[in-house]
Design a protein around this motif. Structure first.
Motif, PDB file in Angstrom:
ATOM      1  N   ASN A  32       4.426  45.900  -3.819  1.00  0.00           N
ATOM      2  CA  ASN A  32       3.386  44.919  -4.118  1.00  0.00           C
ATOM      3  C   ASN A  32       3.819  43.788  -5.048  1.00  0.00           C
ATOM      4  O   ASN A  32       3.086  42.826  -5.211  1.00  0.00           O
ATOM      5  N   ILE A  61       0.020  42.854   1.973  1.00  0.00           N
ATOM      6  CA  ILE A  61       0.067  43.302   0.586  1.00  0.00           C
ATOM      7  C   ILE A  61      -0.888  42.436  -0.228  1.00  0.00           C
ATOM      8  O   ILE A  61      -1.174  41.313   0.165  1.00  0.00           O
ATOM      9  N   PRO A  62      -1.452  42.963  -1.303  1.00  0.00           N
ATOM     10  CA  PRO A  62      -1.179  44.284  -1.845  1.00  0.00           C
ATOM     11  C   PRO A  62      -1.842  45.399  -1.040  1.00  0.00           C
ATOM     12  O   PRO A  62      -2.877  45.210  -0.420  1.00  0.00           O
ATOM     13  N   GLU A  64      -2.383  49.752  -1.605  1.00  0.00           N
ATOM     14  CA  GLU A  64      -2.266  50.839  -2.577  1.00  0.00           C
ATOM     15  C   GLU A  64      -2.473  52.186  -1.906  1.00  0.00           C
ATOM     16  O   GLU A  64      -3.287  52.313  -0.987  1.00  0.00           O
ATOM     17  N   LYS A  81      -5.413  42.806   3.259  1.00  0.00           N
ATOM     18  CA  LYS A  81      -5.080  42.878   1.829  1.00  0.00           C
ATOM     19  C   LYS A  81      -5.997  43.811   1.050  1.00  0.00           C
ATOM     20  O   LYS A  81      -7.162  43.963   1.376  1.00  0.00           O
ATOM     21  N   ASN A  82      -5.411  44.363  -0.005  1.00  0.00           N
ATOM     22  CA  ASN A  82      -6.136  45.183  -0.980  1.00  0.00           C
ATOM     23  C   ASN A  82      -6.702  46.480  -0.418  1.00  0.00           C
ATOM     24  O   ASN A  82      -7.658  47.024  -0.968  1.00  0.00           O
TER      25      ASN A  82
END
Length: 183
Positions: A32, A61-62, A64, A81-82
């Motif tokens: 990331n 990205i990011p 997780e 994303k996210n």
């Protein structure tokens, strides 16, 4: 590594989860921290998950994950994303799935009793092929989302969703059928 549906803090596997989690955290941080080509993203995620990420799948990205090793992603998927995958209980994503920005997939729940809160209940999430999760969707432990279903933005999915249906809300409720070739 397969984990039981209930994992007590005193179980040897409980400590093993933290070893794997700690080993994966530097990989997630590296993933990331800077831009990567699509090939580099897939290579890093293959290392994080321990499973090949198909060349036709794109992950922004990011991204997780708290564990990483219990994620399986199909072909021709797009994860925006996210996304946050809490995957200790297992997450499987079929082919051609779309996962909107800020989606959260959670496979862990804690025991309610105060003196046992560190004990975990695990429930795998199964997202069948051709599913679309809108922005900010949260999927809770043990849920299966059927083939071709659509989950509307900001929905909380706490129970199984049948194939080819549109579900919205918190908690998500089916509001209509989705035709296979509908616009």
């Amino acid at each position: 590594m397969e984990f039981p549906r209930h994992l007590k803090q005193t179980d040897p596997a409980f400590n093993e989860t933290f070893k794997i989690k700690n080993a994966n955290e530097p990989l997630i941080q590296a993933f990331n921290q800077k831009p990567h080509s699509l090939a580099e993203i897939r290579a890093l995620l293959t290392q994080i998950t321990g499973k090949e990420i198909p060349a036709s799948t794109e992950i922004s990205i990011p991204f997780e994950t708290d564990f990483g090793k219990n994620i399986t992603i199909g072909k021709e998927c797009f994860i925006n994303k996210n996304a946050m995958f809490d995957d200790l209980g297992g997450i499987s994503i079929g082919d051609r799935c779309l996962i909107g920005p800020n989606a959260t997939l959670v496979t862990i729940n804690h025991v309610r009793a105060v003196n046992k809160r560190w004990d975990l209940h695990l429930g795998a999430i199964h997202i069948e092929s051709d599913v679309w999760l809108g922005a900010n969707v949260t999927v809770l432990p043990g849920v299966t989302i059927g083939k071709g279903a659509i989950i509307g933005a900001n929905s909380l999915v706490n129970k199984d969703i049948p194939p080819r249906t549109l579900a919205v809300g918190s908690p998500a409720k089916v509001i209509k059928q989705v035709e296979p070739d509908a616009d």
